[in-house]
Scaffold this active site. Structure first.
Site, short mmCIF file in Angstrom:
data_model
loop_
_atom_site.label_atom_id
_atom_site.label_comp_id
_atom_site.label_asym_id
_atom_site.label_seq_id
_atom_site.Cartn_x
_atom_site.Cartn_y
_atom_site.Cartn_z
N VAL A 17 0.83 -1.21 0.00
CA VAL A 17 0.00 0.00 0.00
C VAL A 17 0.86 1.26 0.00
CG1 VAL A 17 -1.77 1.30 1.24
CG2 VAL A 17 -1.91 -1.20 1.14
N LEU A 38 13.03 -2.40 4.79
CA LEU A 38 13.01 -3.51 3.83
C LEU A 38 12.88 -4.87 4.50
CD1 LEU A 38 15.69 -2.35 1.22
CD2 LEU A 38 13.22 -1.91 1.25
N ALA A 76 4.61 -1.14 9.47
CA ALA A 76 4.10 -2.02 10.52
C ALA A 76 4.17 -3.46 10.04
CB ALA A 76 2.65 -1.67 10.86
N THR A 118 -6.59 -0.35 10.47
CA THR A 118 -7.11 -1.61 9.94
C THR A 118 -8.47 -1.95 10.52
OG1 THR A 118 -6.73 -4.02 9.89
CG2 THR A 118 -5.82 -2.82 11.74
N TYR A 142 -2.03 -8.13 16.36
CA TYR A 142 -1.89 -7.17 15.26
C TYR A 142 -2.95 -6.08 15.37
CZ TYR A 142 -2.73 -5.14 10.68
OH TYR A 142 -2.96 -4.26 9.66
N VAL A 206 -10.85 -23.71 0.92
CA VAL A 206 -12.06 -22.97 1.28
C VAL A 206 -12.40 -23.33 2.72
CG1 VAL A 206 -14.49 -22.56 0.77
CG2 VAL A 206 -12.86 -22.96 -1.10
N ASP A 283 -13.14 -16.46 12.28
CA ASP A 283 -13.51 -15.95 10.96
C ASP A 283 -14.98 -15.54 10.96
OD1 ASP A 283 -11.36 -15.76 9.30
OD2 ASP A 283 -11.70 -17.65 8.24
#
Length: 326
Positions: A17, A38, A76, A118, A142, A206, A283
Site C-alpha cells: 500500500v 526492507l 508495521a 485496519t 496485530y 475454502v 472468521d
C-alpha cells in the site's frame, strides 16, 4: 521544472500500500521520501522519483525535519497469525516505532499525519456494515497494536495539536502499475487464488462452506489499492489541527470466497481446484465496511469497486512477477 507542491515522508513506502500511495503523491506533484527498513518491503517497490532512506521508524528523528509538510505512516508488521505466536515483535515495532515517530514529528514541528489503520481493530463485528462508532475489540495482537496507535494519535492531537486521520482498511487488493501485492508468506485470498491459476499452488483451501451467506462461504469487502491511495491524498487535505479523524475504507458491499474463486477462473481462463477445509477460528461470516464517514469528510468515493477489474489488475501484476522473478 515546477516546484513540488508539498513534501511528505512515507514510512513503509516500499510495501504494497505504501508504494502505491507514494506513487500517487508523486503523480500529484509532491516531493516524496520513503523510509523503509526492507524487512517486509521491496527496494524495487519504491517508485521512481522518490528519495529512499533504508532505516527504521524508531530512528525517524535522524531524517525528519521542518521541511516536511506531513507523514503518511505505513511501517508495521501486519500478519495476523504471526502476531499471535510472536506478539512482542508487533508491540515493539508497531507501537514502539509509532511512539518514536510521533516524538520525531513533535520535535520537528511536522503536524500532519495519515495513519494506516485496519478493520482488525473492530474484532468480531456486532453489526454489518461496520461503522467507526462500533465497538473496538481486536481478537489478535496485530489489531490490538493498531488500535493502541490510534489511541496514541488521539492523545497527540488533543495535547499537541496534531492534525491526524486514521484510515481503517478492509481487504485491499488489485495492483497499480508496477506496484502490487507481495507477501511472504502470502495470506490474502486473491493472490493465493492467482497462485493456483499460475500453477504455483495445487488448490485453494475454502475454510468453511456453511456460513449464513448466500453461497455458504465468508464474505469480505474488497477495495482496490488505487482507490485506497486516493483516499490518503484526500485525507491529507482533510486533516484538521487538534482533531483525530477515523474513517473506514471499503466498498460497502462484499464478495464471497466462492465469488472470488469464480472471478479468477473467468479472468485467467485457468482451472482453480478447491479443497474443502474446516472453518478457521475467529472468521466472521461477513465483514463489510460503511464508508459513509470517508464520503462525507474526505469526499472519497471508490471508482474501482468491480471485482473483475480488481482481479484483472492483480492478475496482470502476478504474471509480470512470474516472468521477472528468478
Amino acid at each position: 521544472m515546477s516546484k513540488p507542491q508539498k513534501k511528505y515522508l512515507v514510512t513503509g513506502g516500499a510495501g504494497y500500500v505504501g508504494s502505491v500511495v507514494a506513487q500517487h503523491l508523486l503523480e500529484a506533484g509532491h516531493a516524496v521520501t520513503v523510509l523503509d527498513d526492507l524487512s517486509t518491503g521491496f527496494r524495487e517497490g519504491v517508485p521512481a522519483g522518490a528519495e529512499f532512506i533504508e532505516g527504521r521508524i524508531q530512528d525517524a528523528a535522524k531524517w525528519l525535519d521542518p521541511s516536511y509538510d506531513g507523514v503518511l505512516h505505513f511501517a508495521a508488521y501486519s500478519q495476523v497469525g504471526e502476531s499471535v505466536v510472536d506478539p512482542e515483535k508487533y508491540w515493539v515495532n508497531n507501537v514502539g516505532g509509532s511512539v518514536a515517530l510521533l516524538a520525531a514529528m513533535r520535535d520537528a514541528g511536522v503536524r500532519t499525519l495519515v495513519f494506516s489503520s485496519t478493520a482488525a481493530t473492530y474484532g468480531e463485528p456486532v453489526t454489518t456494515p461496520i461503522t467507526e462508532s462500533d465497538a473496538t475489540a481486536p481478537t489478535n495482537p496485530y489489531g490490538a497494536t493498531k488500535l493502541a496507535v490510534d489511541h496514541m494519535i488521539t492523545g497527540e492531537a488533543a495535547a499537541h495539536g496534531l492534525a491526524a486521520v486514521s484510515l481503517r482498511y478492509f481487504n485491499v487488493a488489485g495492483a497499480y502499475g508496477s506496484c502490487g501485492e507481495r507477501h511472504s508468506p502470502e495470506s490474502h485470498l486473491i493472490p493465493l487464488v492467482l497462485q493456483v491459476a499460475l500453477g504455483q499452488r495445487e488448490s485453494i483451501s475454502v475454510y468453511g462452506d456453511d456460513y449464513p451467506t448466500p453461497d455458504g462461504t465468508c464474505v469480505r469487502d474488497y477495495i482496490h489499492v488505487a482507490d485506497l491511495a486516493e483516499a490518503h491524498l484526500l485525507a491529507l487535505d482533510a486533516a484538521t489541527e487538534g482533531e483525530h479523524l477515523i474513517c473506514n475504507l471499503g466498498n460497502g458491499n462484499g464478495f464471497s470466497v466462492r465469488e472470488v474463486i469464480e472471478t479468477v477462473r473467468e479472468v485467467t481462463g485457468h482451472p482453480v481446484p478447491e479443497t474443502a477445509a474446516p472453518r478457521r477460528a475467529g472468521d466472521p461470516a461477513v465483514l463489510v465496511a460503511s464508508a459513509a464517514t470517508a464520503r462525507e469528510r474526505l469526499g472519497w468515493t471508490p471508482s474501482r469497486a468491480d471485482l473483475t477489474g480488481i482481479v484483472s489488475d492483480a492478475w496482470t501484476f502476478a504474471r509480470r512477477e512470474e516472468l521477472t522473478t528468478p
